[in-house]
Structure formats: C-alpha cells, structure tokens
Design a protein around this motif. Sequence first.
Motif, PDB file in Angstrom:
ATOM      1  N   ARG A  79     -16.061  -4.712  12.959  1.00  0.00           N
ATOM      2  CA  ARG A  79     -15.099  -3.755  13.524  1.00  0.00           C
ATOM      3  C   ARG A  79     -13.681  -4.303  13.372  1.00  0.00           C
ATOM      4  O   ARG A  79     -13.028  -4.689  14.330  1.00  0.00           O
ATOM      5  CB  ARG A  79     -15.410  -3.476  14.995  1.00  0.00           C
ATOM      6  N   ILE A  80     -13.200  -4.343  12.131  1.00  0.00           N
ATOM      7  CA  ILE A  80     -11.847  -4.815  11.847  1.00  0.00           C
ATOM      8  C   ILE A  80     -11.023  -3.646  11.327  1.00  0.00           C
ATOM      9  O   ILE A  80     -11.411  -2.974  10.365  1.00  0.00           O
ATOM     10  CB  ILE A  80     -11.845  -5.961  10.823  1.00  0.00           C
ATOM     11  N   GLY A  81      -9.892  -3.408  11.964  1.00  0.00           N
ATOM     12  CA  GLY A  81      -8.948  -2.391  11.525  1.00  0.00           C
ATOM     13  C   GLY A  81      -7.732  -3.031  10.901  1.00  0.00           C
ATOM     14  O   GLY A  81      -7.498  -4.240  11.034  1.00  0.00           O
ATOM     15  N   LEU A  82      -6.929  -2.236  10.228  1.00  0.00           N
ATOM     16  CA  LEU A  82      -5.738  -2.726   9.523  1.00  0.00           C
ATOM     17  C   LEU A  82      -4.555  -1.832   9.844  1.00  0.00           C
ATOM     18  O   LEU A  82      -4.664  -0.607   9.749  1.00  0.00           O
ATOM     19  CB  LEU A  82      -6.014  -2.734   8.016  1.00  0.00           C
ATOM     20  N   LEU A  83      -3.453  -2.451  10.229  1.00  0.00           N
ATOM     21  CA  LEU A  83      -2.191  -1.751  10.471  1.00  0.00           C
ATOM     22  C   LEU A  83      -1.112  -2.400   9.616  1.00  0.00           C
ATOM     23  O   LEU A  83      -0.861  -3.606   9.720  1.00  0.00           O
ATOM     24  CB  LEU A  83      -1.799  -1.832  11.950  1.00  0.00           C
ATOM     25  N   GLY A  84      -0.467  -1.619   8.764  1.00  0.00           N
ATOM     26  CA  GLY A  84       0.638  -2.118   7.956  1.00  0.00           C
ATOM     27  C   GLY A  84       1.924  -1.422   8.348  1.00  0.00           C
ATOM     28  O   GLY A  84       1.961  -0.200   8.504  1.00  0.00           O
ATOM     29  N   ILE A  85       2.990  -2.202   8.509  1.00  0.00           N
ATOM     30  CA  ILE A  85       4.280  -1.677   8.959  1.00  0.00           C
ATOM     31  C   ILE A  85       5.297  -1.808   7.832  1.00  0.00           C
ATOM     32  O   ILE A  85       5.458  -2.875   7.241  1.00  0.00           O
ATOM     33  CB  ILE A  85       4.767  -2.424  10.212  1.00  0.00           C
ATOM     34  N   CYS A  86       5.979  -0.703   7.512  1.00  0.00           N
ATOM     35  CA  CYS A  86       7.008  -0.679   6.466  1.00  0.00           C
ATOM     36  C   CYS A  86       6.392  -1.156   5.145  1.00  0.00           C
ATOM     37  O   CYS A  86       5.380  -0.617   4.708  1.00  0.00           O
ATOM     38  CB  CYS A  86       8.210  -1.506   6.898  1.00  0.00           C
ATOM     39  N   GLY A  87       6.969  -2.187   4.524  1.00  0.00           N
ATOM     40  CA  GLY A  87       6.394  -2.704   3.291  1.00  0.00           C
ATOM     41  C   GLY A  87       4.963  -3.166   3.480  1.00  0.00           C
ATOM     42  O   GLY A  87       4.135  -3.040   2.575  1.00  0.00           O
ATOM     43  N   GLY A  88       4.659  -3.705   4.667  1.00  0.00           N
ATOM     44  CA  GLY A  88       3.290  -4.092   4.967  1.00  0.00           C
ATOM     45  C   GLY A  88       2.346  -2.910   4.937  1.00  0.00           C
ATOM     46  O   GLY A  88       1.141  -3.065   4.706  1.00  0.00           O
ATOM     47  N   GLY A  89       2.878  -1.703   5.156  1.00  0.00           N
ATOM     48  CA  GLY A  89       2.061  -0.504   5.076  1.00  0.00           C
ATOM     49  C   GLY A  89       1.614  -0.217   3.656  1.00  0.00           C
ATOM     50  O   GLY A  89       0.460   0.139   3.410  1.00  0.00           O
TER      51      GLY A  89
ATOM     52  N   ALA B 146      -0.933  -2.726   2.804  1.00  0.00           N
ATOM     53  CA  ALA B 146      -2.176  -2.440   3.523  1.00  0.00           C
ATOM     54  C   ALA B 146      -3.012  -1.412   2.770  1.00  0.00           C
ATOM     55  O   ALA B 146      -4.243  -1.534   2.678  1.00  0.00           O
ATOM     56  CB  ALA B 146      -1.865  -1.952   4.936  1.00  0.00           C
ATOM     57  N   LEU B 147      -2.362  -0.380   2.227  1.00  0.00           N
ATOM     58  CA  LEU B 147      -3.102   0.616   1.450  1.00  0.00           C
ATOM     59  C   LEU B 147      -3.806  -0.042   0.269  1.00  0.00           C
ATOM     60  O   LEU B 147      -4.976   0.255  -0.016  1.00  0.00           O
ATOM     61  CB  LEU B 147      -2.157   1.705   0.943  1.00  0.00           C
ATOM     62  N   LYS B 148      -3.094  -0.921  -0.442  1.00  0.00           N
ATOM     63  CA  LYS B 148      -3.690  -1.569  -1.608  1.00  0.00           C
ATOM     64  C   LYS B 148      -4.818  -2.511  -1.203  1.00  0.00           C
ATOM     65  O   LYS B 148      -5.867  -2.557  -1.865  1.00  0.00           O
ATOM     66  CB  LYS B 148      -2.637  -2.346  -2.395  1.00  0.00           C
TER      67      LYS B 148
ATOM     68  N   PHE C 299       4.706  -2.295  -9.686  1.00  0.00           N
ATOM     69  CA  PHE C 299       3.744  -2.071  -8.606  1.00  0.00           C
ATOM     70  C   PHE C 299       3.965  -0.704  -7.979  1.00  0.00           C
ATOM     71  O   PHE C 299       5.104  -0.258  -7.836  1.00  0.00           O
ATOM     72  CB  PHE C 299       3.917  -3.159  -7.534  1.00  0.00           C
ATOM     73  N   ASP C 300       2.877  -0.065  -7.597  1.00  0.00           N
ATOM     74  CA  ASP C 300       2.954   1.208  -6.889  1.00  0.00           C
ATOM     75  C   ASP C 300       1.904   1.197  -5.796  1.00  0.00           C
ATOM     76  O   ASP C 300       0.703   1.126  -6.073  1.00  0.00           O
ATOM     77  CB  ASP C 300       2.717   2.376  -7.847  1.00  0.00           C
ATOM     78  N   ALA C 301       2.344   1.269  -4.553  1.00  0.00           N
ATOM     79  CA  ALA C 301       1.429   1.185  -3.412  1.00  0.00           C
ATOM     80  C   ALA C 301       0.424   2.314  -3.377  1.00  0.00           C
ATOM     81  O   ALA C 301      -0.636   2.193  -2.759  1.00  0.00           O
ATOM     82  CB  ALA C 301       2.230   1.152  -2.108  1.00  0.00           C
TER      83      ALA C 301
END
Length: 368
Positions: free
Chosen positions: A158-168, A171-173, A280-282
């Motif tokens: 049960r691990i979730g992922l939250l990416g903020i700004c560039g981290g977002g 996170a998608l990749k 690169f393209d997220a």
Amino acid sequence: MHFIPKTAALLLSVQLISAQVFAADYRDNPFTLTYEGALSANVAGQVNIHPVRYQLNNIEIAANVYTPAGYNATNKHPQPKYPAIVIAHPNGGVKEQVAGLYAQRLAELGYIAITADAAYQGASGGLPRNVDKPAHRIEDIHGMADFIAQFAGVDHSRIGLLGICGGGGYALKAAQTDKRFVAVATLSLFNSGRVRSNGYMDSALDTIQQRLQSASAARAEEAATGKVRYVGDAKLSDAQIAALPFELYRQGFDYYWKTHAHPNSSFRYTESSLLSLMNFDAVSNMDLLQQPLLLIAGSKADSLYMTQEAFQLASKAASKQLYLIEGATHIETYWQPKYVSQAVRELAKFFGGTLQGPLPSTASQKDE
C-alpha cells in the motif's frame, strides 16, 4: 475496518494557523523546516519526523520520514501495518519546504510519508552539484520506494506517490513502470522537459536550437576542463522579479528566496543537464500509467495547461480525477492555508479509497 482517514481534526488545525505569514525561519527549527506549524520536536505518541540517510547508486540520499501519532517501531506485537506515501519535491526545492508540509499533513492523517532531497541536490550527495537530469529524479522516486517499503511498520503493498511541481512530472514517469505505486497524485504539475525545451507557456520555441548549442558546448567544456557551467542562478532585484512575465516565476522567487527560503534550495542547475531535460517529456507513454490518478492544480495557475494535458493523455488510468482549487495559483498551493487544506482533503479521499486496508490500532484510536 478499512483505512478511511478522518480530515476534520486536520482541517481545524490548519484553520487555526495564522494566514498572515504561512512560513517559518529554517534557522529557528531543529530540522530546518520552513513551513508554519512544522514539527520542532519529536514527542512520544504524536506525529514525529525521522531524518534518515541511505545509499542509492553509490550516492548518499538525505530524507525525512514522517510517522503518525501512536506509531511505535519497537512494538513487537503483531499488528496491521501503515500505508505509505512517497513525496517528490519541486524543481529547486528541498524536503524541508512544501514536500515536508504535505508529508506532515499526511502523517497527521495516519500515513507514513517520506520525502528526500534529489541526488546531486539539497543535502543529498552527488557531484557536480545541482545536476538536474530527469533520469536521476525518476530514480530518486524509485529509491524512496525501495527505502520506505522496508521501513518498520510499512505495508509495502500500500504505497502511494505524490509529486509536487516538477516532482509531479517525474512522479508520472516513475509510476508508468514502477507498479509498487498503487495510486498516483500530483499537485501543481510542472513538465520540466517541455518547459526547458519550449519555454514556459511555450514562450521560447524560437531559441531551442540556440540553447541546445550552448548546452552542448557546456558539456564539451566539462569533459575537457572539468569546469561546470550553471544556469538559473541569477540574483534578481525586487523590481526585476516584479517585471517577470509569468506569475509562477514572480511568486516562486518570493517563496524560495524570501518566505520559505532554505540554504539548500537553489534554482541553479548545470547547463549540460539541458541535453537530457530538453529531450524529456513527462507525459509521453502515458498509456503505461494504469493506476488510479488524481491531478490537483489551482484554477488560476498559469501552469494549469500542463496538468490538463496530463489528464487528457491518461487514457489508461484505472480512474482519473482533475481537481481544481478555485482561486489558487501554482505557488499558493504550496503554502496558503485554505488551499493546502483543500488539497489535503482531496488527497485524503483519494488515498483513503485506493490504499485501503486495516488501520493500526494506535492510529485507529486517535481518529475515532
């Protein structure tokens, strides 16, 4: 009993915090956290912060793990484990800023949360400093999952992922291929590759080849002499900041240089990084992302077009939701109490529904 976090206590605590200056001086906090309401001491039975270090590809990574109230790593009695959230910080940011704020809020809801400084950045190792390559940032996210999955009390299923700004974007990749992430959320998503290539809001399309030539020359100079060229580290006056054409940049300078400044946080990055960034393209290969997806952004953010594009392309996600925080800009979702509380509420609903499972008894007693 399913893991359905309660938000009332959190929202009340957020409302009680003064909205005048939602920031704190890192020098006054033993963990150098920059946000108002940040933990200043570890108290038994309450949300705690655990600075940790671990190796990732022979680089030492500096991270903070936030644990919920009642968490006890030494409890030897069998008990249900906690869901965990991996949080990727913005470009130029560090774990003590917005990523730490959201990690703490999620820990208050019963999650174990981890946020780490990117390799080559912040308090993490790696030379030269401030390399900013997408492959490294994506590997950082995989590395946080490696570490938190083995952390005492974590349910690795049960691990979730939250990416903020560039981290977002990163996170998608990361989630496209790393299926340890059961659910994925972004806040104020920023597609670093698109912006470094095309310019913000596609404002620099006519200079792509010129900038690639300069980045290529920077790479050649590094190889020949060891000298590293940097970009993005200009020191601007208040008047120059006010004259910037984009609200994200104007408010970003205020956030990172003034209200939430941290000595490890920097806009600078090696110019040779652009050889990777501009290729690169997220949001490429979005058909690989098949987990539930939540995208949060401010309705007034001039970066909204990047979140909207990701939402449109996420055609294979098990479920997808675009939540707009009415009236918020990109940077305001980092710190404004009313906007942070809305984002946390939506994250609580999303992760509560996608990372289901039994609550540890200690957290259950706190929430009931």
